[in-house]
Scaffold this motif. Structure first.
Motif, PDB file in Angstrom:
ATOM      1  N   ARG A  62      83.348  53.828 -39.059  1.00 39.71           N
ATOM      2  CA  ARG A  62      82.994  52.955 -37.941  1.00 39.71           C
ATOM      3  C   ARG A  62      81.543  52.504 -38.058  1.00 39.71           C
ATOM      4  O   ARG A  62      81.221  51.319 -37.886  1.00 39.71           O
ATOM      5  CB  ARG A  62      83.233  53.694 -36.626  1.00 39.71           C
ATOM      6  CG  ARG A  62      83.166  52.824 -35.375  1.00 39.71           C
ATOM      7  CD  ARG A  62      81.791  52.637 -34.815  1.00 39.71           C
ATOM      8  NE  ARG A  62      81.108  53.892 -34.645  1.00 39.71           N
ATOM      9  CZ  ARG A  62      79.785  54.019 -34.669  1.00 39.71           C
ATOM     10  NH1 ARG A  62      79.013  52.975 -34.901  1.00 39.71           N
ATOM     11  NH2 ARG A  62      79.214  55.200 -34.506  1.00 39.71           N
ATOM     12  N   SER A  63      80.644  53.424 -38.383  1.00 39.91           N
ATOM     13  CA  SER A  63      79.227  53.091 -38.492  1.00 39.91           C
ATOM     14  C   SER A  63      78.973  52.043 -39.566  1.00 39.91           C
ATOM     15  O   SER A  63      78.184  51.108 -39.378  1.00 39.91           O
ATOM     16  CB  SER A  63      78.410  54.353 -38.795  1.00 39.91           C
ATOM     17  OG  SER A  63      78.538  55.309 -37.768  1.00 39.91           O
ATOM     18  N   LEU A  64      79.648  52.180 -40.701  1.00 36.24           N
ATOM     19  CA  LEU A  64      79.460  51.224 -41.791  1.00 36.24           C
ATOM     20  C   LEU A  64      79.986  49.838 -41.430  1.00 36.24           C
ATOM     21  O   LEU A  64      79.333  48.825 -41.703  1.00 36.24           O
ATOM     22  CB  LEU A  64      80.149  51.739 -43.054  1.00 36.24           C
ATOM     23  CG  LEU A  64      79.439  52.869 -43.796  1.00 36.24           C
ATOM     24  CD1 LEU A  64      80.303  53.404 -44.925  1.00 36.24           C
ATOM     25  CD2 LEU A  64      78.086  52.396 -44.339  1.00 36.24           C
ATOM     26  N   ARG A  65      81.158  49.792 -40.821  1.00 35.62           N
ATOM     27  CA  ARG A  65      81.711  48.489 -40.425  1.00 35.62           C
ATOM     28  C   ARG A  65      80.807  47.799 -39.425  1.00 35.62           C
ATOM     29  O   ARG A  65      80.560  46.591 -39.511  1.00 35.62           O
ATOM     30  CB  ARG A  65      83.116  48.660 -39.838  1.00 35.62           C
ATOM     31  CG  ARG A  65      84.170  49.017 -40.883  1.00 35.62           C
ATOM     32  CD  ARG A  65      85.560  49.107 -40.270  1.00 35.62           C
ATOM     33  NE  ARG A  65      86.542  49.519 -41.255  1.00 35.62           N
ATOM     34  CZ  ARG A  65      87.723  48.943 -41.439  1.00 35.62           C
ATOM     35  NH1 ARG A  65      88.072  47.906 -40.695  1.00 35.62           N
ATOM     36  NH2 ARG A  65      88.564  49.375 -42.345  1.00 35.62           N
TER      37      ARG A  65
ATOM     38  N   ALA B 226      74.510  57.636 -37.056  1.00 35.89           N
ATOM     39  CA  ALA B 226      74.990  56.254 -37.161  1.00 35.89           C
ATOM     40  C   ALA B 226      73.871  55.320 -37.605  1.00 35.89           C
ATOM     41  O   ALA B 226      74.070  54.463 -38.478  1.00 35.89           O
ATOM     42  CB  ALA B 226      75.573  55.801 -35.829  1.00 35.89           C
ATOM     43  N   ALA B 227      72.675  55.469 -37.025  1.00 33.12           N
ATOM     44  CA  ALA B 227      71.560  54.604 -37.405  1.00 33.12           C
ATOM     45  C   ALA B 227      71.140  54.860 -38.846  1.00 33.12           C
ATOM     46  O   ALA B 227      70.808  53.923 -39.585  1.00 33.12           O
ATOM     47  CB  ALA B 227      70.389  54.824 -36.462  1.00 33.12           C
ATOM     48  N   ALA B 228      71.138  56.123 -39.263  1.00 31.18           N
ATOM     49  CA  ALA B 228      70.780  56.445 -40.645  1.00 31.18           C
ATOM     50  C   ALA B 228      71.803  55.875 -41.621  1.00 31.18           C
ATOM     51  O   ALA B 228      71.455  55.434 -42.722  1.00 31.18           O
ATOM     52  CB  ALA B 228      70.671  57.962 -40.805  1.00 31.18           C
ATOM     53  N   THR B 229      73.074  55.853 -41.222  1.00 31.56           N
ATOM     54  CA  THR B 229      74.119  55.258 -42.060  1.00 31.56           C
ATOM     55  C   THR B 229      73.926  53.756 -42.172  1.00 31.56           C
ATOM     56  O   THR B 229      74.150  53.160 -43.234  1.00 31.56           O
ATOM     57  CB  THR B 229      75.507  55.567 -41.462  1.00 31.56           C
ATOM     58  OG1 THR B 229      75.700  56.983 -41.426  1.00 31.56           O
ATOM     59  CG2 THR B 229      76.620  54.936 -42.293  1.00 31.56           C
ATOM     60  N   ALA B 230      73.489  53.139 -41.077  1.00 33.66           N
ATOM     61  CA  ALA B 230      73.306  51.685 -41.061  1.00 33.66           C
ATOM     62  C   ALA B 230      72.036  51.243 -41.773  1.00 33.66           C
ATOM     63  O   ALA B 230      71.959  50.104 -42.262  1.00 33.66           O
ATOM     64  CB  ALA B 230      73.280  51.186 -39.616  1.00 33.66           C
TER      65      ALA B 230
ATOM     66  N   LEU C 187      74.353  42.002 -29.608  1.00 32.04           N
ATOM     67  CA  LEU C 187      74.873  43.273 -29.111  1.00 32.04           C
ATOM     68  C   LEU C 187      76.048  43.675 -29.989  1.00 32.04           C
ATOM     69  O   LEU C 187      77.013  42.923 -30.133  1.00 32.04           O
ATOM     70  CB  LEU C 187      75.331  43.144 -27.661  1.00 32.04           C
ATOM     71  CG  LEU C 187      76.154  44.321 -27.091  1.00 32.04           C
ATOM     72  CD1 LEU C 187      75.320  45.600 -27.062  1.00 32.04           C
ATOM     73  CD2 LEU C 187      76.685  43.986 -25.699  1.00 32.04           C
ATOM     74  N   MET C 188      75.952  44.858 -30.600  1.00 35.00           N
ATOM     75  CA  MET C 188      77.033  45.411 -31.406  1.00 35.00           C
ATOM     76  C   MET C 188      77.562  46.647 -30.680  1.00 35.00           C
ATOM     77  O   MET C 188      76.936  47.700 -30.705  1.00 35.00           O
ATOM     78  CB  MET C 188      76.539  45.784 -32.804  1.00 35.00           C
ATOM     79  CG  MET C 188      76.080  44.603 -33.624  1.00 35.00           C
ATOM     80  SD  MET C 188      77.469  43.563 -34.101  1.00 35.00           S
ATOM     81  CE  MET C 188      76.604  42.200 -34.899  1.00 35.00           C
ATOM     82  N   LEU C 189      78.681  46.490 -30.028  1.00 34.86           N
ATOM     83  CA  LEU C 189      79.242  47.544 -29.182  1.00 34.86           C
ATOM     84  C   LEU C 189      80.515  48.098 -29.826  1.00 34.86           C
ATOM     85  O   LEU C 189      81.366  47.329 -30.286  1.00 34.86           O
ATOM     86  CB  LEU C 189      79.527  46.971 -27.799  1.00 34.86           C
ATOM     87  CG  LEU C 189      80.019  47.906 -26.695  1.00 34.86           C
ATOM     88  CD1 LEU C 189      79.683  47.304 -25.322  1.00 34.86           C
ATOM     89  CD2 LEU C 189      81.517  48.171 -26.766  1.00 34.86           C
ATOM     90  N   SER C 190      80.640  49.407 -29.846  1.00 30.19           N
ATOM     91  CA  SER C 190      81.886  50.020 -30.300  1.00 30.19           C
ATOM     92  C   SER C 190      82.350  51.035 -29.279  1.00 30.19           C
ATOM     93  O   SER C 190      81.537  51.691 -28.610  1.00 30.19           O
ATOM     94  CB  SER C 190      81.718  50.679 -31.675  1.00 30.19           C
ATOM     95  OG  SER C 190      80.895  51.816 -31.605  1.00 30.19           O
TER      96      SER C 190
END
Length: 245
Positions: free
Chosen positions: A29-32, A61-65, A143-146
């Motif tokens: 999810r984080s990568l997408r 998540a931020a570190a993955t992005a 805004l990127m909302l999941s």
């Protein structure tokens, strides 16, 4: 991963300060979501853009992005002191902030993009949260909302069988009537249609809606879960890109 301080102690606040409560979500999810944001921001220009990960949890998540957002400044934001301690081991910037009450420690129209990952389902007042996000975003900001999908393919079958849907909870103390082992404090759930309408009503233009797999799906069903992403209304996780109008 909740950034709205609940109104009383001994309840939700203490629940989210418990180190045993999960504060990270799955890497797929984080990568997408990071790829969607990288496409929206485009190549970094002379001015570094500021991206907030609101409800950053432990910073995973931020570190993955981050590798997909090179050239931009990523700042983690959370109200949980325990989560921030862990986030600071992964992120160069992590600050405390709340979406209600005093608000976030950022000026109006000062931020280029917000990652809002797996947070809205935890909020007591999601309307106030989107108002605050809209305040800090620059005109045209992203805004990127999941959030988990109430109408995920397996939840439709579970409801027909009279079983509580995955992601939904009736107690902060234990699992009752649904699959799963972790209590994660979800207060609200959205379908694809409801999420679109909710975000649009808050003053955003919905640009795109995609699906993402859920890391907690049993291994034999993961291929099917990935296939469901082709139809966001059936996917495990909803990924929404919107812009401030």
């Amino acid at each position: 991963m909740n950034t709205t301080a609940p109104p009383r102690r001994g309840g939700l606040r203490d629940f989210y300060e418990d180190p045993a409560v999960p504060v990270a979500s799955g890497t797929p999810r984080s990568l997408r979501q990071a790829r969607m944001l990288a496409t929206a921001l485009g190549a970094p220009g002379k001015t570094r853009r500021t991206v907030l990960d609101i409800g950053c949890g432990d910073g995973t998540a931020a570190a993955t992005a981050a590798p997909l957002l090179t050239g931009h400044t990523i700042v983690g934001v959370d109200w949980s002191q325990d989560a921030l301690k862990r986030a600071r081991t992964r992120l160069p910037y992590a600050v405390r902030g709340e979406l209600t009450g005093p608000g976030l420690p950022f000026g109006s129209a000062s931020v280029d993009a917000v990652l809002f990952s797996e947070v809205v389902e935890h909020l007591v007042d999601p309307d106030a949260a989107l108002d605050e996000i809209r305040r800090i975003l620059r005109p045209g900001g992203h805004l990127m909302l999941s959030t988990p999908n109430l109408a995920a393919w397996y939840n439709r079958g579970l409801l027909l069988a009279g079983v509580q849907p995955v992601f939904s909870e009736v107690s902060l103390r234990a699992i009752h009537g649904r699959p799963g082992r972790e209590v994660v404090g979800h207060l609200r759930l959205y379908t694809a249609r409801a999420l679109r309408e909710f975000v649009a009503a808050a003053g955003f233009e919905v640009v795109r809606l995609e699906g993402a797999p859920f890391h907690g799906v049993p291994r034999p069903l993961r291929a099917l879960d990935r296939l469901a992403c082709a139809r966001p209304s059936l996917a495990s996780i909803l990924l929404l890109h919107a812009r401030k109008t």
